[in-house]
Design an enzyme around this catalytic site. Structure first.
Site, mmCIF file in Angstrom:
data_model
loop_
_atom_site.group_PDB
_atom_site.id
_atom_site.type_symbol
_atom_site.label_atom_id
_atom_site.label_comp_id
_atom_site.label_asym_id
_atom_site.label_seq_id
_atom_site.Cartn_x
_atom_site.Cartn_y
_atom_site.Cartn_z
ATOM 1 N N THR A 166 -9.800 -4.973 0.859
ATOM 2 C CA THR A 166 -10.722 -5.439 1.900
ATOM 3 C C THR A 166 -11.441 -4.293 2.614
ATOM 4 O O THR A 166 -12.343 -4.540 3.413
ATOM 5 C CB THR A 166 -9.950 -6.241 2.966
ATOM 6 N N ASP B 88 0.812 -1.221 0.000
ATOM 7 C CA ASP B 88 0.000 0.000 0.000
ATOM 8 C C ASP B 88 0.842 1.266 0.000
ATOM 9 O O ASP B 88 0.471 2.277 0.595
ATOM 10 C CB ASP B 88 -0.975 0.019 1.198
ATOM 11 N N GLY C 109 -4.370 -4.541 -4.557
ATOM 12 C CA GLY C 109 -5.388 -3.676 -5.145
ATOM 13 C C GLY C 109 -4.781 -2.317 -5.415
ATOM 14 O O GLY C 109 -4.154 -1.730 -4.547
ATOM 15 N N GLN D 240 2.287 -5.920 -3.030
ATOM 16 C CA GLN D 240 2.673 -5.946 -1.608
ATOM 17 C C GLN D 240 4.011 -5.213 -1.404
ATOM 18 O O GLN D 240 4.319 -4.331 -2.193
ATOM 19 C CB GLN D 240 2.719 -7.383 -1.073
ATOM 20 N N LYS E 34 2.064 2.119 -5.160
ATOM 21 C CA LYS E 34 2.755 1.613 -6.356
ATOM 22 C C LYS E 34 1.907 1.845 -7.607
ATOM 23 O O LYS E 34 2.426 2.163 -8.655
ATOM 24 C CB LYS E 34 3.015 0.103 -6.234
HETATM 25 P P1 IMP Z 1 -2.552 -12.802 2.027
HETATM 26 O O1 IMP Z 1 -1.627 -12.257 1.001
HETATM 27 O O2 IMP Z 1 -3.999 -12.602 1.705
HETATM 28 O O3 IMP Z 1 -2.222 -14.238 2.365
HETATM 29 O O4 IMP Z 1 -2.314 -11.979 3.401
HETATM 30 C C1 IMP Z 1 -1.111 -12.081 4.148
HETATM 31 C C2 IMP Z 1 -0.736 -10.744 4.733
HETATM 32 O O5 IMP Z 1 -0.340 -9.862 3.699
HETATM 33 C C3 IMP Z 1 -1.864 -10.058 5.488
HETATM 34 O O6 IMP Z 1 -1.318 -9.328 6.569
HETATM 35 C C4 IMP Z 1 -2.413 -9.081 4.462
HETATM 36 O O7 IMP Z 1 -3.039 -7.969 5.051
HETATM 37 C C5 IMP Z 1 -1.127 -8.672 3.752
HETATM 38 N N1 IMP Z 1 -1.354 -8.234 2.371
HETATM 39 C C6 IMP Z 1 -1.582 -9.002 1.289
HETATM 40 N N2 IMP Z 1 -1.714 -8.242 0.195
HETATM 41 C C7 IMP Z 1 -1.546 -6.971 0.585
HETATM 42 C C8 IMP Z 1 -1.528 -5.717 -0.124
HETATM 43 O O8 IMP Z 1 -1.692 -5.633 -1.338
HETATM 44 N N3 IMP Z 1 -1.304 -4.615 0.643
HETATM 45 C C9 IMP Z 1 -1.076 -4.688 1.980
HETATM 46 N N4 IMP Z 1 -1.084 -5.816 2.666
HETATM 47 C C10 IMP Z 1 -1.313 -6.959 1.982
#
Ligand code: IMP
Length: 426
Positions: free
Chosen positions: A299, A13, A40, A222, A16
């Site tokens: 989310t 976040d 996202g 990420q 990017k």
């Molecule tokens: P997952 O990728 O859904 O398995 O989530 C694992 C961790 O990565 C959690 O803490 C999510 O909130 C974080 N996470 C996954 N994708 C993002 C993103 O695009 N931005 C920020 N945090 C992310």
């Protein structure tokens, strides 16, 4: 020819999406190389808001080729929804401008069910999109890939092999109601037919583009501290987010990379659980959240907010070989009398200069801060570095000095034009 990688330097976040959108102007191919619809990107095009989870934002620019690389896990329903919604908004989406790697893995309905059920006890705070369980099946060599999805017979055969095991796991271990196979199989077969024209060997397309001297933009999702190997494990995502992964996930060699741009928000945020040393559980944190609009694009969860963390950033610069920074959301810091930046951590009398691998260490540490003077002026209308308030320039120089990396881009607002470009990257 210049081939540029964009990576997040914090916990995701960082903004990017906007920088990718900006650099897309000068690039020919835009390639996503890891993750899935856990990411996202929120983009402001004029006054229109576009949120993308899988398709690179290059899709908003005519004449660009967008590639979804083999390093991704794809939820076909989300991808089709994204294609349809873009078309509905008037953007052209066809196999001429979107190519999906035949080797990318599919997120199946059971992956999402397992992700939700596990996270309720594990507390990672995942996005619940099935990302982890899909990567897990990939590593276990029972994953279903795009190439399988588009061949009905193979898809059914592969699913037959894994289904009984998933059923057992869901009912006996997770103690959930049984999975219903028939309903989703037909749906997936139909989605396979719809996506088939886009599915191809993307590495060949990329190789030929490199030969033709085209510009590549490799778009990470990420951030470094969510990297499966180098993040705050186990509070991480299930893919590698560092720059090296771009070569694997896109299918190109490291010799083809020209620059690595690290996107660094002017403060820090994190969603989900896990260590966050500079987190502010006070009115300052609330102010950053409110001013920065810090709610997840995927989310909608409120993001945890805190000061800039140089320990986390040094880790990132080192791991990704960052050649330039893009500092984003600098406008959000307007009006703070003092701005703090963590330069190290302290646990008792021990000074910690580098990101600890041991989660227990995070519980004991406190950040060591430098304090810099803030600025009162609204900087969002400024387009030249020299016009920025003195203290704002000093903040940028401070970050550059500490990280030994120049800030090529400074973002002063969410819109494309609210940007100061100091170094032309392509
Ligand atoms: P997952 O990728 O859904 O398995 O989530 C694992 C961790 O990565 C959690 O803490 C999510 O909130 C974080 N996470 C996954 N994708 C993002 C993103 O695009 N931005 C920020 N945090 C992310």
């Amino acid at each position: 020819m210049a081939n540029i990688i964009i990576v997040g330097t914090q916990w995701g976040d960082e903004g990017k999406g906007k920088i990718v959108d900006l650099l897309t102007e000068d690039s020919d191919l835009i390639i996503r190389f890891q993750g899935g619809n856990n990411a996202g990107h929120t983009l402001m095009v004029g006054d229109k808001k576009v949120i993308l989870h899988l398709i690179p934002s290059g899709i908003l620019h005519p004449g660009k080729l967008c590639i979804i690389g083999s390093g991704l896990v794809i939820d076909p329903e989300i991808l089709i929804g994204e294609i349809d919604s873009l078309k509905h908004k008037g953007y052209k989406v066809s196999p001429e401008n979107v190519a999906i790697s035949e080797r990318a893995h599919i997120i199946m309905p059971y992956h999402k069910i397992i992700d939700h059920a596990r996270d309720s006890t594990q507390g990672i705070g995942t996005t619940g999109r099935g990302i982890g369980p899909a990567y897990e099946d990939k590593a276990r060599r029972i994953g279903i890939r795009m190439i399988d999805l588009i061949h009905e017979e193979i898809f059914r055969k592969k699913l037959d092999i894994v289904f009984e095991e998933k059923q057992e796991y869901v009912t006996k271990i997770l103690k959930l109601k049984p999975l219903e196979k028939e309903g989703f199989v037909e749906k997936f077969v139909k989605m396979g037919r719809k996506l088939k024209p886009y599915v191809t060997n993307t590495t060949v397309i990329i190789e030929s583009a490199i030969r033709d001297g085209k510009h590549l933009l490799l778009e990470g999702a990420q951030g470094t501290n969510l990297d499966l190997d180098y993040g705050t494990y186990p509070y991480v995502t299930s893919s590698n987010t560092v720059a090296g992964q771009s070569c694997v996930g896109a299918g190109i060699g490291p010799t083809k990379i020209t620059r690595v741009i690290g996107i660094c928000k002017a403060y820090t945020t994190r969603v989900g659980g896990g260590p966050f040393p500079t987190e502010l559980n006070n009115t300052t944190g609330e102010r950053l959240r409110a001013f920065g609009g810090e709610y997840g694009a995927t989310t909608g969860r409120p993001r945890r907010c805190g000061w800039l963390d140089l320990v986390a950033l040094r880790h990132s610069v080192r791991l990704s070989g960052i050649s330039h920074l893009a500092i984003t959301k600098l406008d959000v810091l307007m009006g703070f009398k003092k701005i703090k930046v963590a330069t190290a951590y302290k646990a008792g009398k021990t000074s910690i200069e580098h990101m600890p691998a041991d989660l227990d260490v995070f519980k004991k540490l406190t950040p060591v801060y430098d304090e810099l003077p803030g600025w009162e002026e609204d900087i969002s209308s400024l387009r030249r570095h020299e016009d920025l308030p003195r203290n704002c320039k000093a903040y940028i120089s401070y970050i550059e000095d500490k990280l030994q990396v120049k800030a090529a881009i400074i973002s002063v607002g969410p819109k494309r034009e609210e940007t100061i470009v100091r170094t032309k990257l392509f």
